[in-house]
Scaffold this motif. Structure first.
Motif, PDB file in Angstrom:
ATOM      1  N   ILE A 126       2.308   3.199  -1.800  1.00  0.00           N
ATOM      2  CA  ILE A 126       3.573   3.494  -1.117  1.00  0.00           C
ATOM      3  C   ILE A 126       3.718   5.003  -1.000  1.00  0.00           C
ATOM      4  O   ILE A 126       3.335   5.749  -1.919  1.00  0.00           O
ATOM      5  N   THR A 127       4.214   5.477   0.119  1.00  0.00           N
ATOM      6  CA  THR A 127       4.472   6.905   0.365  1.00  0.00           C
ATOM      7  C   THR A 127       5.847   7.017   1.032  1.00  0.00           C
ATOM      8  O   THR A 127       6.406   6.018   1.508  1.00  0.00           O
ATOM      9  N   PRO A 128       6.411   8.224   1.112  1.00  0.00           N
ATOM     10  CA  PRO A 128       7.725   8.389   1.761  1.00  0.00           C
ATOM     11  C   PRO A 128       7.751   7.934   3.218  1.00  0.00           C
ATOM     12  O   PRO A 128       8.831   7.672   3.751  1.00  0.00           O
ATOM     13  N   THR A 129       6.536   7.798   3.838  1.00  0.00           N
ATOM     14  CA  THR A 129       6.524   7.425   5.261  1.00  0.00           C
ATOM     15  C   THR A 129       5.846   6.084   5.536  1.00  0.00           C
ATOM     16  O   THR A 129       5.897   5.592   6.667  1.00  0.00           O
ATOM     17  N   ASP A 130       5.235   5.449   4.493  1.00  0.00           N
ATOM     18  CA  ASP A 130       4.462   4.229   4.786  1.00  0.00           C
ATOM     19  C   ASP A 130       4.345   3.347   3.541  1.00  0.00           C
ATOM     20  O   ASP A 130       4.021   3.820   2.448  1.00  0.00           O
ATOM     21  N   ILE A 131       4.613   2.030   3.716  1.00  0.00           N
ATOM     22  CA  ILE A 131       4.425   1.054   2.620  1.00  0.00           C
ATOM     23  C   ILE A 131       3.579  -0.131   3.124  1.00  0.00           C
ATOM     24  O   ILE A 131       3.662  -1.243   2.595  1.00  0.00           O
ATOM     25  N   THR A 132       2.755   0.143   4.159  1.00  0.00           N
ATOM     26  CA  THR A 132       1.949  -0.939   4.759  1.00  0.00           C
ATOM     27  C   THR A 132       1.056  -1.615   3.731  1.00  0.00           C
ATOM     28  O   THR A 132       0.938  -2.864   3.698  1.00  0.00           O
ATOM     29  N   ASP A 133       0.391  -0.847   2.855  1.00  0.00           N
ATOM     30  CA  ASP A 133      -0.528  -1.426   1.870  1.00  0.00           C
ATOM     31  C   ASP A 133       0.203  -2.356   0.911  1.00  0.00           C
ATOM     32  O   ASP A 133      -0.321  -3.427   0.533  1.00  0.00           O
ATOM     33  N   LEU A 134       1.392  -2.002   0.503  1.00  0.00           N
ATOM     34  CA  LEU A 134       2.174  -2.855  -0.390  1.00  0.00           C
ATOM     35  C   LEU A 134       2.528  -4.169   0.313  1.00  0.00           C
ATOM     36  O   LEU A 134       2.432  -5.250  -0.276  1.00  0.00           O
ATOM     37  N   LEU A 135       2.917  -4.075   1.586  1.00  0.00           N
ATOM     38  CA  LEU A 135       3.281  -5.279   2.329  1.00  0.00           C
ATOM     39  C   LEU A 135       2.081  -6.213   2.475  1.00  0.00           C
ATOM     40  O   LEU A 135       2.226  -7.449   2.395  1.00  0.00           O
ATOM     41  N   LYS A 136       0.895  -5.630   2.668  1.00  0.00           N
ATOM     42  CA  LYS A 136      -0.321  -6.446   2.771  1.00  0.00           C
ATOM     43  C   LYS A 136      -0.604  -7.157   1.449  1.00  0.00           C
ATOM     44  O   LYS A 136      -1.002  -8.332   1.429  1.00  0.00           O
ATOM     45  N   MET A 137      -0.400  -6.436   0.342  1.00  0.00           N
ATOM     46  CA  MET A 137      -0.632  -7.038  -0.976  1.00  0.00           C
ATOM     47  C   MET A 137       0.334  -8.200  -1.216  1.00  0.00           C
ATOM     48  O   MET A 137      -0.068  -9.270  -1.707  1.00  0.00           O
ATOM     49  N   LEU A 138       1.585  -8.036  -0.864  1.00  0.00           N
ATOM     50  CA  LEU A 138       2.563  -9.095  -1.051  1.00  0.00           C
ATOM     51  C   LEU A 138       2.254 -10.295  -0.159  1.00  0.00           C
ATOM     52  O   LEU A 138       2.426 -11.454  -0.568  1.00  0.00           O
ATOM     53  N   SER A 139       1.758 -10.010   1.042  1.00  0.00           N
ATOM     54  CA  SER A 139       1.371 -11.104   1.950  1.00  0.00           C
ATOM     55  C   SER A 139       0.193 -11.883   1.376  1.00  0.00           C
ATOM     56  O   SER A 139       0.131 -13.111   1.453  1.00  0.00           O
ATOM     57  N   LYS A 140      -0.767 -11.151   0.786  1.00  0.00           N
ATOM     58  CA  LYS A 140      -1.933 -11.780   0.180  1.00  0.00           C
ATOM     59  C   LYS A 140      -1.534 -12.658  -0.986  1.00  0.00           C
ATOM     60  O   LYS A 140      -2.166 -13.694  -1.258  1.00  0.00           O
ATOM     61  N   LEU A 141      -0.439 -12.242  -1.692  1.00  0.00           N
ATOM     62  CA  LEU A 141       0.064 -13.025  -2.825  1.00  0.00           C
ATOM     63  C   LEU A 141       1.021 -14.118  -2.370  1.00  0.00           C
ATOM     64  O   LEU A 141       1.630 -14.794  -3.200  1.00  0.00           O
ATOM     65  N   LYS A 142       1.124 -14.288  -1.022  1.00  0.00           N
ATOM     66  CA  LYS A 142       2.008 -15.286  -0.418  1.00  0.00           C
ATOM     67  C   LYS A 142       3.466 -15.060  -0.820  1.00  0.00           C
ATOM     68  O   LYS A 142       4.218 -15.996  -1.079  1.00  0.00           O
ATOM     69  N   LEU A 143       3.874 -13.777  -0.869  1.00  0.00           N
ATOM     70  CA  LEU A 143       5.264 -13.395  -1.159  1.00  0.00           C
ATOM     71  C   LEU A 143       5.885 -12.791   0.107  1.00  0.00           C
ATOM     72  O   LEU A 143       6.431 -11.691   0.122  1.00  0.00           O
ATOM     73  N   ASP A 144       5.801 -13.542   1.210  1.00  0.00           N
ATOM     74  CA  ASP A 144       6.255 -13.023   2.501  1.00  0.00           C
ATOM     75  C   ASP A 144       7.765 -12.739   2.516  1.00  0.00           C
ATOM     76  O   ASP A 144       8.226 -11.780   3.146  1.00  0.00           O
ATOM     77  N   GLY A 145       8.528 -13.587   1.845  1.00  0.00           N
ATOM     78  CA  GLY A 145       9.981 -13.369   1.802  1.00  0.00           C
ATOM     79  C   GLY A 145      10.323 -12.059   1.114  1.00  0.00           C
ATOM     80  O   GLY A 145      11.184 -11.287   1.567  1.00  0.00           O
ATOM     81  N   LEU A 146       9.633 -11.826  -0.009  1.00  0.00           N
ATOM     82  CA  LEU A 146       9.849 -10.575  -0.732  1.00  0.00           C
ATOM     83  C   LEU A 146       9.404  -9.389   0.113  1.00  0.00           C
ATOM     84  O   LEU A 146      10.078  -8.348   0.155  1.00  0.00           O
ATOM     85  N   ALA A 147       8.289  -9.529   0.804  1.00  0.00           N
ATOM     86  CA  ALA A 147       7.779  -8.451   1.661  1.00  0.00           C
ATOM     87  C   ALA A 147       8.794  -8.094   2.746  1.00  0.00           C
ATOM     88  O   ALA A 147       9.026  -6.915   3.056  1.00  0.00           O
ATOM     89  N   GLU A 148       9.429  -9.120   3.303  1.00  0.00           N
ATOM     90  CA  GLU A 148      10.414  -8.882   4.368  1.00  0.00           C
ATOM     91  C   GLU A 148      11.621  -8.115   3.834  1.00  0.00           C
ATOM     92  O   GLU A 148      12.123  -7.183   4.476  1.00  0.00           O
ATOM     93  N   ARG A 149      12.083  -8.493   2.626  1.00  0.00           N
ATOM     94  CA  ARG A 149      13.245  -7.805   2.050  1.00  0.00           C
ATOM     95  C   ARG A 149      12.908  -6.355   1.698  1.00  0.00           C
ATOM     96  O   ARG A 149      13.713  -5.453   1.909  1.00  0.00           O
ATOM     97  N   ILE A 150      11.695  -6.163   1.175  1.00  0.00           N
ATOM     98  CA  ILE A 150      11.283  -4.806   0.800  1.00  0.00           C
ATOM     99  C   ILE A 150      11.105  -3.926   2.039  1.00  0.00           C
ATOM    100  O   ILE A 150      11.478  -2.747   2.052  1.00  0.00           O
ATOM    101  N   GLN A 151      10.555  -4.490   3.109  1.00  0.00           N
ATOM    102  CA  GLN A 151      10.385  -3.725   4.351  1.00  0.00           C
ATOM    103  C   GLN A 151      11.752  -3.314   4.911  1.00  0.00           C
ATOM    104  O   GLN A 151      11.932  -2.172   5.368  1.00  0.00           O
TER     105      GLN A 151
END
Length: 762
Positions: free
Chosen positions: A75-100
Motif C-alpha cells: 500500500i502507498t499514499p497513491t495506490d493499494i492495487t496489490d492489497l486489493l489483489k491479495m484480498l481477491s485471491k483470498l476471496k474477500l471481495d466484500g472486504l476489498a470493496e469496503r477498503i477501496q
C-alpha cells in the motif's frame, strides 16, 4: 459565547493534506483487519511463524499488519492495487470493496483540503495586494502627496463604552483604553462584535487603515499578527451587493483570477477561527436602509458567529438591531500631546514648529477647541508649516473657507480677462449641486462615475481637482452592470458637506423669494438629517445670514435639532435680531451640557447662555450632566470637567447639577451656593444623585438665597430640601415641595419622613 482572541490565536489551522488522508485510511484499514484476515494475509505474504506470532501478540495487531503492508510497498499514499489483489485471491471481495471505498474517500478529501489550503493562501495574497494600495495612499491634507498610513497615524483618545445609559440612574460610563491594540486584546472589549464610533473627522478610517497595515506587515506588537485572514471592506463601495462573498470577490480578488464566491465561502467557513472582518464607513453604506443583506446579518450576529467583526461608523449613525454582546469603542480626538505628536511625526521633526503651532492655538481658543477633531488638527498643522501665522477663526465656516482657499492656491485658476471672474465658477456651482443631491438622497451617493463628472464639470476642472486631491479616484465593481468602473469621490465627507452647503444656501435664497417655493424649502430641510449632516447646516449658516435664520428656526422645531441649532447660531459672526430671537427660543426650555459633548459643542452652548444672560433673556434651566463642576477661586465661575468655565448667568432661573458617586464637602457645597446666589434670577438649585453634607452652617448660606427663598434641594432618595434659615434638610416631594406647598403628597411625605428619621437615628 467564547471570544476568539486574535492576540492568542495561532492561526495555523491548515486542514488535511493528502499524506494525512492516507494516514486516516491506514487507521480505517487496521480496523477492518480481524485476527482471521491477519492470519490469512500473513500466510499469503510468507511470514515466518515467529513473525506471525509477534503480530498477534501486539496490542494493535491490525496496525502492525498495516505497517508491514506499507513497508513492503503493498500500500502507498497513491495506490493499494496489490492489497486489493491479495484480498481477491483470498476471496474477500466484500472486504476489498469496503477498503477501496475507504481509500478513495480519505485520500480524495485530503486532496480537496490541500486545494482549499492553496486557495486560502491565494486569498491572503490577493488581500495584501489590494490593501497595500489602500494604506499606502493616505492623504492628511488634500494637496499633499500620498503616503503610507503609518507615517501619519497618531492615536487620540480611545474609550470603551462600559455601560450604555438608559435612564438618569444609569448613565454611559467611558473607560479609557491604553492603545488602539486594546480594541482587539483588552478583556474589557472581549466580544465577537465591536463598534468603533466617533464624530466626523475623528480618524475612524485612518484607524482602520492602520489596523490593515499592521496585519499586512505582520507587526509583532499587533494582536492581528497571528490572524490568517483579514477581510477589510469599505461599505461605501457596496451599492446593491447583498452577498458578503460577492463583496469579497469584487473588492479583493483580481478579476483575472478564477476564485469564485463558492470558494470564498468554503475558505471562510473552514478557517473561521482565524478570520477577522473590518467594515469601514457604515455611516456611508448606501444600502443601510436595505436590511436584508449579509452585511446586516453579520453585524446582528445572524451569520459568522465565530468570526470577530469590527464596524466603524459615526457616533449618531449606529446600525440598528445590534446584538447585546456588541462592545462599543469611542474615539474622542486630540489633546495637546496628540497634536504635538502629529506635528513631529507627520509634518516635520521640528520642536520649534510644534511649539509655535501650540502657542498660536492657545491664543485662539475657538481654533484650539476645533483642533480636538483630528482632521481639523492635521489641516492646521500642515497650513501652519507653510505659513508663519495662523489666522484667527471664530467659526468653522471661516476655517473651512480658509482651508479650501489654501488648497486652491496650489492650482493656477484661469480668469476671464474682461470680468476677472474665475473660469471655474460655473463648474463649482455644479459640483455644489452634485454634492448636495448625493448627500440628501435616501441612499446617499458619495461617489460618481468619472465619465459623469467630466460631462458635468468639464475635463479641465476634473483633472485639476484630481491633482489637487479634492477629488479621489478609485476602481470599483458595479454589480448592476457586472463591470469594473472608475469612480471619483470628494476627498472627505466634511468637504462634501461644505460644497453641499453652498447649494443649500442657493435653494434657501431662491425659496425665500416666494410663498409658493417655501414649501419646497421645507421639503428640502426635512431631507437633511442633522444627526448625519450637521456640517451642511453649520456651513450654510456661516455662509449666509438669511439662510441661517431659516435653518435655526427649522431645527428648533424638533428636540433632536435643538442641539445643532446652538452650533448653527454660533456660525453667524454678526448677531442679528433674528439671532437674538433664536437665542430666546432656545433657552426657553432646558439647555443641557454633558460630559460626553464635544468641547466645541460645550463651548458653543456656553456662548449662547452668555449671550442670553448679557441680553437679560430668561434662561429656563441649565442641566449639567456629569460635568462635576467646581467653583474657581474667584467664586465667579463654575469649572466643568472639560476645563471650560460657566460664568455667572444673571438671567438663569433653574440650575440642575447631576453627578453619580461624588461627595461634596461643606466648603464645595457652600461655594456652589455662593455662585448660585449671584445668578440673580435663580429660583431653583437642584442636586441629583449627590452625597451632600448632613447639615449646612447657616453662615455659609448666602443671604440673597434666603431673601429670594430659592428652592435648594436634592432629587435623590430621600428627596430633601434645604431650610435656608436653619441649615437643616427637610423631606420634600419629587418636585422639591414642602408640606403645605402645591402638589405635595401627604401620604408619600409621611412614609418617606418615617424612613428618613429611622435612618438618622441609626
Amino acid at each position: 459565547m467564547a471570544q476568539a482572541d486574535p492576540s492568542q490565536s495561532t492561526g495555523k489551522d491548515t486542514g488535511t493534506n493528502p499524506a494525512e488522508g492516507f494516514g486516516l485510511f491506514k487507521v480505517d484499514l487496521a480496523d477492518h483487519l480481524n485476527d482471521s484476515t491477519i492470519q490469512r494475509l500473513s500466510t499469503l505474504l510468507g511470514l515466518k511463524p515467529g513473525e506471525i506470532d509477534s503480530i498477534k501478540r501486539s496490542k494493535t495487531p491490525g496496525l502492525e499488519m498495516v505497517n508491514l503492508l506499507e513497508d513492503r510497498g503493498i500500500i502507498t499514499p497513491t495506490d493499494i492495487t496489490d492489497l486489493l489483489k491479495m484480498l481477491s485471491k483470498l476471496k474477500l471481495d466484500g472486504l476489498a470493496e469496503r477498503i477501496q471505498s475507504s481509500f478513495q474517500t480519505k485520500t480524495s478529501q485530503g486532496k480537496k483540503d490541500q486545494n482549499l489550503e492553496e486557495k486560502k493562501r491565494d486569498l491572503i495574497k490577493y488581500s495584501k495586494i489590494a490593501y497595500r494600495k489602500h494604506y499606502e495612499t493616505a492623504k492628511p491634507f488634500p494637496s499633499m502627496s500620498k503616503c503610507s498610513v503609518n507615517i501619519i497615524f497618531v492615536e487620540g483618545g480611545i474609550y470603551y463604552l462600559a455601560q450604555e445609559g438608559d435612564s438618569m440612574q444609569k448613565p454611559d460610563v467611558l473607560e479609557p483604553l491604553e492603545s488602539y491594540n486594546d480594541i482587539l486584546s483588552s478583556p474589557k472589549t472581549k466580544s465577537m462584535r465591536k463598534i468603533i464610533e466617533a464624530d466626523p473627522g475623528f480618524g475612524k478610517s485612518t484607524l482602520a487603515s492602520q489596523l490593515v497595515y499592521d496585519w499586512c506587515t505582520e507587526d509583532p506588537e499587533s494582536p492581528l499578527k497571528d490572524v490568517e485572514i483579514l477581510i477589510f471592506l469599505q461599505l461605501r463601495q457596496l451599492t446593491g451587493v447583498n452577498s458578503i462573498y460577492t463583496a469579497i470577490k469584487n473588492s479583493i480578488v483580481p478579476k483575472d483570477e478564477d476564485m469564485d464566491e463558492a470558494c470564498i465561502e468554503k475558505i471562510l467557513k473552514a478557517y473561521k477561527k482565524s478570520v477577522v472582518m473590518l467594515f469601514d464607513s457604515y455611516d456611508e453604506y448606501p444600502d443601510k436602509n436595505e436590511t436584508e443583506t449579509d452585511i446586516f446579518s453579520i453585524i446582528e450576529m445572524k451569520m459568522f458567529l465565530d468570526i470577530l467583526v469590527i464596524i466603524l461608523t459615526r457616533t449618531l449613525n449606529l446600525p440598528p438591531n445590534l446584538h447585546p454582546e456588541t462592545k462599543r469603542i469611542r474615539l474622542t480626538g486630540f489633546g495637546v500631546a496628540e497634536r504635538r505628536n502629529y506635528v513631529l511625526k507627520a509634518v516635520a521633526d521640528d520642536v520649534q514648529l510644534a511649539d509655535r503651532i501650540e502657542e498660536q492655538l492657545q491664543r485662539n481658543p475657538f481654533l484650539r477647541d476645533l483642533c480636538q477633531v483630528p482632521l481639523f488638527s492635521t489641516m492646521v498643522a500642515h497650513i501652519a508649516h507653510e505659513r508663519p501665522e495662523i489666522e484667527i477663526f471664530s467659526t468653522v465656516t471661516r476655517f473651512f473657507t480658509y482651508v479650501i482657499a489654501c488648497v486652491h492656491n496650489h492650482m493656477v485658476i484661469k480668469k476671464d480677462a474682461s470680468t476677472g471672474v474665475p473660469a471655474f465658477e460655473t463648474e463649482l456651482a455644479k459640483l455644489y449641486r452634485i454634492a448636495f443631491d448625493g448627500l440628501t438622497q435616501k441612499n446617499q451617493q458619495l461617489t460618481w462615475e468619472n465619465t459623469y463628472l467630466v460631462s458635468e464639470l468639464g475635463q479641465e476642472f476634473y483633472d485639476n481637482y484630481i491633482k489637487l486631491g479634492m477629488l479621489a479616484q478609485e476602481v470599483i465593481f458595479d454589480i448592476s452592470q457586472c463591470r469594473y468602473k472608475t469612480v471619483a469621490r470628494i476627498w472627505h465627507k466634511i468637504i462634501c458637506e461644505f460644497y453641499a452647503s453652498h447649494h443649500l444656501v442657493w435653494i434657501l435664497s431662491e425659496g425665500a423669494s416666494s410663498a409658493a417655493s417655501s414649501i419646497n424649502v421645507k421639503e428640502t430641510l426635512n431631507s437633511i438629517n442633522p444627526l448625519d449632516l450637521q456640517y451642511v447646516y453649520r456651513f450654510a449658516c456661516g455662509l449666509n445670514k438669511s439662510a441661517a435664520d431659516i435653518i435655526v428656526k427649522h431645527l428648533q422645531e424638533t428636540e433632536e435639532g435643538r442641539q445643532f441649532a446652538i452650533l448653527c447660531m454660533l456660525e453667524q459672526e454678526e448677531k442679528s435680531d433674528q439671532f437674538i430671537q433664536s437665542v430666546k427660543d432656545l433657552v426657553s426650555s432646558e439647555i443641557s451640557i454633558s460630559k460626553y459633548d464635544a468641547i466645541l459643542l460645550q463651548r458653543s452652548t456656553i456662548q449662547v447662555l452668555e449671550v442670553a444672560s448679557a441680553k437679560q433673556i430668561p434662561i429656563s434651566c441649565v442641566f449639567l450632566d456629569l460635568c462635576s463642576p467646581r467653583v474657581d477661586e474667584s467664586g465667579l465661575n463654575l469649572i466643568l470637567q472639560s476645563g471650560l468655565s460657566l460664568s455667572i448667568l444673571s438671567s438663569l432661573q433653574k440650575l440642575v447639577i447631576y453627578d453619580i458617586g461624588r461627595t461634596l464637602t461643606n466648603e464645595e457645597f457652600a461655594a456652589i451656593l455662593s455662585y448660585s446666589s449671584q445668578c440673580t434670577s435663580l429660583k431653583e438649585l437642584r442636586f441629583d444623585f449627590y452625597d451632600l453634607p448632613d447639615t449646612i452652617p447657616v453662615g455659609s448660606i448666602p443671604s440673597s438665597l434666603k431673601s429670594r427663598n430659592v428652592k435648594v434641594w436634592s432629587n435623590s432618595y430621600p428627596d430633601r430640601r434645604l431650610n435656608l434659615q436653619t441649615g437643616e434638610w427637610q423631606l420634600c416631594d419629587v418636585w422639591g415641595n414642602l408640606p403645605g406647598e402645591e402638589r405635595f403628597h401627604d401620604k408619600s411625605y409621611q412614609e418617606s419622613l418615617a424612613k428618613f428619621n429611622r435612618a438618622r437615628r441609626k
